[in-house]
Write a protein that holds these residues in place. Structure first.
Motif, PDB file in Angstrom:
ATOM      1  N   VAL A  71       0.836  -1.199   0.000  1.00 20.47           N
ATOM      2  CA  VAL A  71       0.000   0.000   0.000  1.00 20.47           C
ATOM      3  C   VAL A  71       0.877   1.257   0.000  1.00 20.47           C
ATOM      4  O   VAL A  71       0.620   2.213  -0.747  1.00 20.47           O
ATOM      5  N   ALA A  72       1.906   1.270   0.846  1.00 17.22           N
ATOM      6  CA  ALA A  72       2.800   2.428   0.897  1.00 17.22           C
ATOM      7  C   ALA A  72       3.510   2.631  -0.441  1.00 17.22           C
ATOM      8  O   ALA A  72       3.608   3.759  -0.942  1.00 17.22           O
ATOM      9  N   ARG A  73       4.009   1.539  -1.028  1.00 22.35           N
ATOM     10  CA  ARG A  73       4.690   1.631  -2.326  1.00 22.35           C
ATOM     11  C   ARG A  73       3.786   2.243  -3.382  1.00 22.35           C
ATOM     12  O   ARG A  73       4.189   3.147  -4.132  1.00 22.35           O
ATOM     13  N   ASP A  74       2.542   1.778  -3.450  1.00 28.92           N
ATOM     14  CA  ASP A  74       1.624   2.277  -4.478  1.00 28.92           C
ATOM     15  C   ASP A  74       1.280   3.749  -4.256  1.00 28.92           C
ATOM     16  O   ASP A  74       1.168   4.522  -5.216  1.00 28.92           O
ATOM     17  N   CYS A  75       1.111   4.150  -2.992  1.00 29.37           N
ATOM     18  CA  CYS A  75       0.775   5.545  -2.711  1.00 29.37           C
ATOM     19  C   CYS A  75       1.956   6.468  -3.017  1.00 29.37           C
ATOM     20  O   CYS A  75       1.771   7.560  -3.575  1.00 29.37           O
ATOM     21  N   PHE A  76       3.156   6.044  -2.673  1.00 27.07           N
ATOM     22  CA  PHE A  76       4.335   6.851  -2.995  1.00 27.07           C
ATOM     23  C   PHE A  76       4.532   6.924  -4.505  1.00 27.07           C
ATOM     24  O   PHE A  76       4.882   7.975  -5.058  1.00 27.07           O
ATOM     25  N   ALA A  77       4.326   5.798  -5.190  1.00 29.25           N
ATOM     26  CA  ALA A  77       4.501   5.777  -6.649  1.00 29.25           C
ATOM     27  C   ALA A  77       3.551   6.757  -7.324  1.00 29.25           C
ATOM     28  O   ALA A  77       3.920   7.429  -8.302  1.00 29.25           O
ATOM     29  N   ALA A  78       2.325   6.849  -6.808  1.00 29.77           N
ATOM     30  CA  ALA A  78       1.364   7.790  -7.391  1.00 29.77           C
ATOM     31  C   ALA A  78       1.854   9.225  -7.247  1.00 29.77           C
ATOM     32  O   ALA A  78       1.664  10.043  -8.151  1.00 29.77           O
ATOM     33  N   ARG A  79       2.509   9.538  -6.124  1.00 27.46           N
ATOM     34  CA  ARG A  79       3.033  10.892  -5.915  1.00 27.46           C
ATOM     35  C   ARG A  79       4.171  11.200  -6.861  1.00 27.46           C
ATOM     36  O   ARG A  79       4.367  12.354  -7.264  1.00 27.46           O
ATOM     37  N   TYR A  80       4.938  10.181  -7.211  1.00 27.16           N
ATOM     38  CA  TYR A  80       6.081  10.395  -8.111  1.00 27.16           C
ATOM     39  C   TYR A  80       5.738  10.128  -9.570  1.00 27.16           C
ATOM     40  O   TYR A  80       6.617  10.215 -10.439  1.00 27.16           O
ATOM     41  N   GLY A  81       4.491   9.799  -9.866  1.00 26.71           N
ATOM     42  CA  GLY A  81       4.074   9.604 -11.244  1.00 26.71           C
ATOM     43  C   GLY A  81       4.543   8.303 -11.860  1.00 26.71           C
ATOM     44  O   GLY A  81       4.635   8.204 -13.090  1.00 26.71           O
ATOM     45  N   LEU A  82       4.816   7.284 -11.048  1.00 28.72           N
ATOM     46  CA  LEU A  82       5.222   5.979 -11.583  1.00 28.72           C
ATOM     47  C   LEU A  82       3.978   5.191 -11.973  1.00 28.72           C
ATOM     48  O   LEU A  82       3.039   5.061 -11.196  1.00 28.72           O
TER      49      LEU A  82
END
Length: 272
Positions: free
Chosen positions: A233-244
């Protein structure tokens, strides 16, 4: 100030200072330093309300700040069920529990989620923030009347940072002396101040008291499913912030069984 009719009107006049007023509770103010503590209706800051994505990602530590709730809440079922059982047990009158665990264990977010869940079930959810050095809310008043509420939930975050003499002021506040269930949740990093705070609660608010330890993730011998779920969950939320666009290429590390990954913060740092 309390309501005496269908509405209330409060006028706060301040010269060369900050004005803070409450309706339905007592403000306790030092004559030379401002409020001893600040009472407010529960309403956490979200990441969308504190700035654009560029501001958050400019300092990665901002993404880890529990106040901004960048990472979606998941897990912690034991804490949530335990807190719900505590809230709903007993009758009118105050009861308090000291929720303690080391820094990074994950107490602020479960407490915030618990407050949101309680508000959805008709409780009046409030926060008490120690006044010295606090980030003040926007000028105005806080309506803390309990009209129509099932009960009161007061969250006193970082309770171990309060000077020992000041909780007595809070616990004597008339807000906590109503004919409704009053629940006081005190998240803290250590249980060391709890005996003194418990004494103040019992003397000033005639409260029942208990304590609850925040346990490491999967501390009961699970298969690390909670750790993997939180990492994902953390990985996906951070990825969304960085546009991955495809965060799934970042797999959980194969050493999640290490003791330090019992901390929520450690998992989120690994994901970040």
């Amino acid at each position: 100030m309390s309501r005496t009719g269908p509405g209330a009107r409060q006028v706060v006049s301040v010269e060369n200072g900050f004005g803070y007023g409450v309706i339905g509770a007592d403000p306790h103010v030092f004559p030379d330093r401002g409020p001893v503590y600040l009472l407010a209706e529960y309403g956490p800051a979200s990441a969308s309300s504190v700035g654009e994505a560029a501001w958050l990602t400019a300092q990665p530590s901002r993404l880890l700040n529990a106040r901004f709730q960048v990472v979606d809440f998941t897990g912690r079922d034991r804490e949530r069920s335990g807190l719900a059982a505590w809230r709903d047990s007993g009758g009118p009158g105050p009861t308090a529990t000291w929720l303690h665990g080391p820094g990074g264990q994950g107490k602020t977010r479960p407490a915030a989620r618990f407050a949101a869940d309680s508000a959805a079930e008709g409780w009046k959810a409030m926060t008490a923030t120690y006044g010295s050095g606090a980030i003040l809310p926007r000028p105005g008043s806080q309506d803390l009347c309990l009209d129509g509420a099932v009960g009161l939930l007061l969250v006193v975050d970082y309770a171990d940072r309060w000077p020992l003499s000041h909780p007595a002021w809070l616990f004597s506040n008339r807000l906590l002396h109503r004919q409704l269930p009053n629940r006081i949740l005190l998240p803290a990093r250590t249980a060391a101040p709890w005996p003194a705070a418990r004494s103040a609660l019992e003397e000033e608010a005639a409260a029942g008291t208990s304590d609850l330890a925040s346990l490491p993730l999967d501390d009961q011998g699970g298969e690390l499913g909670e750790r993997r779920a939180m990492f994902t969950v953390a990985r996906d939320c951070f990825a969304a912030r960085y546009g991955l666009t495809d965060p799934s290429v970042i797999e959980p590390p194969d050493y999640l069984d290490r003791p330090d990954f019992g901390l929520v913060l450690a998992l989120r740092m690994a994901a970040l």
